[in-house]
Design a protein around this motif. Structure first.
Motif, mmCIF file in Angstrom:
data_model
loop_
_atom_site.group_PDB
_atom_site.id
_atom_site.type_symbol
_atom_site.label_atom_id
_atom_site.label_comp_id
_atom_site.label_asym_id
_atom_site.label_seq_id
_atom_site.Cartn_x
_atom_site.Cartn_y
_atom_site.Cartn_z
ATOM 1 N N PRO A 325 0.825 -1.217 0.000
ATOM 2 C CA PRO A 325 0.000 0.000 0.000
ATOM 3 C C PRO A 325 0.854 1.260 0.000
ATOM 4 C CG PRO A 325 0.070 -0.952 2.193
ATOM 5 C CD PRO A 325 0.747 -1.934 1.283
ATOM 6 N N SER A 326 0.277 2.358 -0.495
ATOM 7 C CA SER A 326 0.977 3.638 -0.488
ATOM 8 C C SER A 326 1.063 4.175 0.942
ATOM 9 C CB SER A 326 0.237 4.648 -1.370
ATOM 10 O OG SER A 326 -1.016 4.961 -0.794
ATOM 11 N N ARG A 327 1.849 5.211 1.134
ATOM 12 C CA ARG A 327 1.987 5.808 2.464
ATOM 13 C C ARG A 327 0.633 6.285 3.001
ATOM 14 N NH1 ARG A 327 6.295 7.746 5.198
ATOM 15 N NH2 ARG A 327 7.624 7.510 3.355
ATOM 16 N N ASN A 328 -0.147 6.928 2.126
ATOM 17 C CA ASN A 328 -1.456 7.416 2.556
ATOM 18 C C ASN A 328 -2.393 6.282 2.942
ATOM 19 O OD1 ASN A 328 -0.984 10.174 2.371
ATOM 20 N ND2 ASN A 328 -1.558 10.274 0.222
ATOM 21 N N GLU A 329 -2.337 5.176 2.194
ATOM 22 C CA GLU A 329 -3.169 4.023 2.524
ATOM 23 C C GLU A 329 -2.761 3.441 3.881
ATOM 24 O OE1 GLU A 329 -5.753 2.847 1.182
ATOM 25 O OE2 GLU A 329 -5.808 3.455 -0.916
ATOM 26 N N ILE A 330 -1.463 3.409 4.160
ATOM 27 C CA ILE A 330 -0.974 2.898 5.445
ATOM 28 C C ILE A 330 -1.457 3.782 6.581
ATOM 29 C CG2 ILE A 330 1.091 2.545 6.851
ATOM 30 C CD1 ILE A 330 2.524 1.602 4.347
ATOM 31 N N ILE A 331 -1.391 5.101 6.375
ATOM 32 C CA ILE A 331 -1.855 6.043 7.393
ATOM 33 C C ILE A 331 -3.335 5.815 7.681
ATOM 34 C CG2 ILE A 331 -2.313 8.481 7.861
ATOM 35 C CD1 ILE A 331 0.256 9.141 6.343
ATOM 36 N N THR A 332 -4.110 5.569 6.601
ATOM 37 C CA THR A 332 -5.541 5.318 6.763
ATOM 38 C C THR A 332 -5.784 4.064 7.585
ATOM 39 O OG1 THR A 332 -6.047 6.393 4.654
ATOM 40 C CG2 THR A 332 -7.696 4.893 5.542
ATOM 41 N N GLN A 333 -4.981 3.015 7.342
ATOM 42 C CA GLN A 333 -5.182 1.741 8.028
ATOM 43 C C GLN A 333 -4.646 1.739 9.454
ATOM 44 O OE1 GLN A 333 -4.314 -1.883 5.731
ATOM 45 N NE2 GLN A 333 -4.300 -0.660 3.868
ATOM 46 N N LEU A 334 -3.513 2.421 9.680
ATOM 47 C CA LEU A 334 -2.882 2.396 10.991
ATOM 48 C C LEU A 334 -3.239 3.593 11.858
ATOM 49 C CD1 LEU A 334 0.740 1.157 10.159
ATOM 50 C CD2 LEU A 334 -1.230 -0.179 10.925
ATOM 51 N N GLY A 335 -3.756 4.646 11.250
ATOM 52 C CA GLY A 335 -4.109 5.839 12.020
ATOM 53 C C GLY A 335 -2.905 6.476 12.676
ATOM 54 N N ASN A 336 -3.021 6.787 13.949
ATOM 55 C CA ASN A 336 -1.945 7.454 14.675
ATOM 56 C C ASN A 336 -0.766 6.542 14.982
ATOM 57 O OD1 ASN A 336 -3.424 9.857 14.770
ATOM 58 N ND2 ASN A 336 -4.486 9.234 16.647
ATOM 59 N N ARG A 337 -0.908 5.259 14.640
ATOM 60 C CA ARG A 337 0.176 4.325 14.953
ATOM 61 C C ARG A 337 1.234 4.250 13.857
ATOM 62 N NH1 ARG A 337 -3.426 -0.638 15.278
ATOM 63 N NH2 ARG A 337 -4.534 0.673 13.786
ATOM 64 N N HIS A 338 1.059 4.978 12.757
ATOM 65 C CA HIS A 338 2.018 4.890 11.667
ATOM 66 C C HIS A 338 3.320 5.601 12.035
ATOM 67 C CE1 HIS A 338 0.699 9.016 10.781
ATOM 68 N NE2 HIS A 338 1.804 9.124 10.060
ATOM 69 N N LYS A 339 4.413 5.133 11.474
ATOM 70 C CA LYS A 339 5.737 5.701 11.717
ATOM 71 C C LYS A 339 6.171 6.517 10.510
ATOM 72 C CE LYS A 339 5.818 3.253 15.504
ATOM 73 N NZ LYS A 339 5.688 3.864 16.838
ATOM 74 N N ARG A 340 7.261 7.205 10.666
ATOM 75 C CA ARG A 340 7.742 8.051 9.569
ATOM 76 C C ARG A 340 8.383 7.233 8.452
ATOM 77 N NH1 ARG A 340 7.994 13.504 10.435
ATOM 78 N NH2 ARG A 340 7.471 14.233 12.510
ATOM 79 N N LEU A 341 9.153 6.218 8.812
ATOM 80 C CA LEU A 341 9.844 5.425 7.793
ATOM 81 C C LEU A 341 8.883 4.424 7.151
ATOM 82 C CD1 LEU A 341 13.233 4.694 9.599
ATOM 83 C CD2 LEU A 341 12.780 6.345 7.767
ATOM 84 N N LEU A 342 8.863 4.376 5.834
ATOM 85 C CA LEU A 342 7.946 3.501 5.118
ATOM 86 C C LEU A 342 8.177 2.042 5.472
ATOM 87 C CD1 LEU A 342 5.671 3.458 3.046
ATOM 88 C CD2 LEU A 342 7.393 3.264 1.244
ATOM 89 N N ILE A 343 9.441 1.636 5.602
ATOM 90 C CA ILE A 343 9.752 0.242 5.909
ATOM 91 C C ILE A 343 9.205 -0.153 7.279
ATOM 92 C CG2 ILE A 343 11.999 0.816 6.906
ATOM 93 C CD1 ILE A 343 11.071 -2.331 4.831
ATOM 94 N N VAL A 344 9.224 0.791 8.235
ATOM 95 C CA VAL A 344 8.667 0.528 9.565
ATOM 96 C C VAL A 344 7.152 0.395 9.473
ATOM 97 C CG1 VAL A 344 8.401 1.413 11.918
ATOM 98 C CG2 VAL A 344 10.575 1.708 10.697
ATOM 99 N N ASN A 345 6.532 1.253 8.641
ATOM 100 C CA ASN A 345 5.079 1.173 8.435
ATOM 101 C C ASN A 345 4.675 -0.199 7.913
ATOM 102 O OD1 ASN A 345 4.492 3.764 9.294
ATOM 103 N ND2 ASN A 345 4.728 4.658 7.267
ATOM 104 N N TYR A 346 5.423 -0.697 6.927
ATOM 105 C CA TYR A 346 5.121 -2.011 6.374
ATOM 106 C C TYR A 346 5.238 -3.089 7.452
ATOM 107 C CZ TYR A 346 4.924 -0.552 1.460
ATOM 108 O OH TYR A 346 4.562 0.018 0.277
ATOM 109 N N PHE A 347 6.273 -2.993 8.258
ATOM 110 C CA PHE A 347 6.490 -3.991 9.315
ATOM 111 C C PHE A 347 5.315 -4.004 10.284
ATOM 112 C CE2 PHE A 347 7.942 -4.987 13.619
ATOM 113 C CZ PHE A 347 8.426 -6.273 13.423
ATOM 114 N N VAL A 348 4.878 -2.827 10.729
ATOM 115 C CA VAL A 348 3.770 -2.726 11.675
ATOM 116 C C VAL A 348 2.482 -3.258 11.044
ATOM 117 C CG1 VAL A 348 2.319 -1.134 13.005
ATOM 118 C CG2 VAL A 348 4.801 -0.777 12.898
ATOM 119 N N LEU A 349 2.246 -2.903 9.772
ATOM 120 C CA LEU A 349 1.030 -3.339 9.084
ATOM 121 C C LEU A 349 0.988 -4.847 8.925
ATOM 122 C CD1 LEU A 349 -1.561 -2.459 7.588
ATOM 123 C CD2 LEU A 349 -0.196 -2.316 5.495
ATOM 124 N N TYR A 350 2.099 -5.449 8.463
ATOM 125 C CA TYR A 350 2.134 -6.893 8.272
ATOM 126 C C TYR A 350 1.994 -7.628 9.607
ATOM 127 C CZ TYR A 350 3.857 -5.879 3.553
ATOM 128 O OH TYR A 350 3.996 -5.419 2.266
#
Length: 361
Positions: A325-350
Motif C-alpha cells: 500500500p501507499s503511504r497514505n493508505e498505510i496512514i488510513t489503516q494504521l491511524g496514529n500508529r504509523h511511523k515516519r519510515l515507510l519500511i517501519v510502516n510495512y512492518f507494523v502493518l504486516y
C-alpha cells in the motif's frame, strides 16, 4: 430480533414480539442503534411504535431527535455550498446526505448523515475545491493516488467533530472498472426548477450509486442494508435489474453489484415480495457483521477485497496494492500508529495482519 424489527418496518403483516428482553437486546446492539432514527421513523409511519415498550420508544426518539437536528444543520450547510456552486456555474450532484434522506426516506430525521458528498465533473474539481475553501473549509489530507474524491473539513463551534465535505469526480477507484460516469450526468435532472447547475441523480443511478457505496464499505453496518432495502421499497416498480446488471457487466462492476444485492436479499428474503432479483448469488450470506464467526468474517473479507472485481487484471492490481500500500493508505489503516519510515510502516502493518489471522484460526 433485529431482522424481525427490520422486516416489520416494511411489512405491515409482520408483528413485533412481546418479550421485553428482546427489545433490550436490540438497544444493546451498536449496529442497531446506528439505524435507530430510521427504525423510529418507519415504525411511527406504520403506526407500530405503540407496540414497543416505553423505554424502547424513548431511546429511539432520542436518537431520532439528535439525528434530525444534525441533519438540519448539514442540510443548511449543503444548501450554502450548492447555492455557491450555482453562482459559480459549477455543475454538481449531491450524493446521499439529507437531500437523499428526504427524497427516499421521506423524513429528514430518518437517516443519519455525517458529512456532505458532492459529485462534480473532473474538469471542475479545482474550481469546486477553491469554492469550498472560500466557504471556510480546509484541505483534509493529501489526495490518495488513483482515488476518486478529495476531502475538506471545517471546525464547528461546540462540536468535537468537524464537518467534512467530499468532492467526488467518480464513484469507484480509477483502473478498477469502466464505469461511465457521464451516463450518471446525462440522466440527471435539475434539483429544483430554480437551479440550472445543481442536479440530482435519476432513481436508477441513485440505486446504482447506493449499491456501490454499500459495497465499498463491505456492508459492515445495518445502515448500508437499509439504504438498499428502502430504495427497493420506494422504486421497485421502475427499478430494472436486467438493465442494471447488463450495464454493470459493460462497466465491469457486475461482481460488485451482484455480491452486494445478493447479500441484502439473502439476509432479508422478504424483499422478493417487492422485487425479484433474478441474479441472486445464493452463497452470499450476511456481510462483515460482528455476530458472524471470525473465520467467516475473514473469508468474507477476502471475497470482498480480491474477488469483487470482474477483471483478473483488476483483482491482481488490488492484491498488489494490498501487499504494497501507499503511504497514505498505510496512514488510513494504521491511524496514529504509523511511523515516519515507510519500511517501519510495512512492518507494523504486516505484523497486525498476521496477528489478526492468528486470532481467526
Amino acid at each position: 430480533m433485529i431482522e424481525t424489527v427490520i422486516q416489520t418496518l416494511f411489512n405491515e403483516k409482520v408483528k413485533l414480539p412481546n418479550e421485553i428482553e428482546r427489545f433490550k437486546d436490540c438497544l444493546n446492539d451498536k449496529d442497531f442503534l446506528s439505524v435507530g432514527a430510521t427504525t423510529y421513523s418507519l415504525l411511527k409511519r406504520q403506526n407500530k411504535l405503540h407496540q414497543t415498550p416505553d423505554f424502547f420508544q424513548n431511546k429511539l426518539q432520542e436518537i431520532y431527535t439528535d439525528t434530525l437536528y444534525k441533519n438540519i444543520f448539514i442540510k443548511n450547510q449543503t444548501m450554502l455550498i450548492l447555492n455557491e456552486f450555482e453562482k459559480q456555474r459549477i455543475e454538481v450532484i449531491p450524493l446521499k446526505g439529507p437531500l437523499f434522506t428526504e427524497k427516499y426516506f421521506g423524513d429528514l430525521g430518518s437517516r443519519y448523515s455525517s458529512d456532505i458528498d458532492l459529485l462534480v465533473k473532473k474538469k471542475d474539481v479545482n474550481k469546486a475545491a477553491e469554492c469550498i475553501k472560500q466557504l471556510g473549509f480546509h484541505t483534509e489530507k493529501e489526495e490518495i493516488e488513483l482515488h476518486f474524491h478529495c476531502g475538506f473539513y471545517k471546525e464547528i463551534t461546540n462540536s468535537p467533530c468537524p464537518l467534512a465535505v467530499e468532492l467526488h469526480w467518480d464513484l469507484v477507484k480509477e483502473n478498477t472498472s469502466n464505469l461511465d460516469i457521464e451516463a450518471f450526468w446525462s440522466d440527471s435532472t435539475r434539483f429544483q426548477s430554480t437551479y440550472q447547475y445543481v442536479k440530482e441523480l435519476s432513481d436508477y443511478h441513485a440505486f446504482y450509486m447506493i449499491c456501490l457505496h454499500g459495497w465499498r464499505h463491505n456492508l459492515d453496518s445495518l445502515k448500508y442494508y437499509l439504504d438498499i432495502i428502502q430504495m427497493i421499497y420506494r422504486i421497485a416498480l421502475s427499478l430494472n435489474f436486467t438493465r442494471l446488471i447488463n450495464e454493470a457487466e459493460y462497466h465491469q462492476t457486475k461482481r460488485r453489484l451482484v455480491r452486494t444485492i445478493s447479500l441484502v436479499y439473502n439476509q432479508y428474503p422478504f424483499l422478493t415480495e417487492f422485487k425479484n432479483f433474478p441474479y441472486l448469488a445464493q452463497n452470499k450470506g450476511r456481510g462483515n457483521h460482528p455476530k458472524k464467526k471470525a473465520i467467516h468474517k475473514y473469508l468474507n473479507f477476502l471475497d470482498y477485497q480480491f474477488l469483487s472485481y470482474d477483471s483478473f487484471a483488476h483483482r491482481l492490481r488490488e492484491l498488489v496494492i494490498w501487499i504494497f500500500p501507499s503511504r497514505n493508505e498505510i496512514i488510513t489503516q494504521l491511524g496514529n500508529r504509523h511511523k515516519r519510515l515507510l519500511i517501519v510502516n510495512y512492518f507494523v502493518l504486516y505484523k497486525e495482519r498476521l496477528l489478526n489471522m492468528w486470532k481467526v484460526w
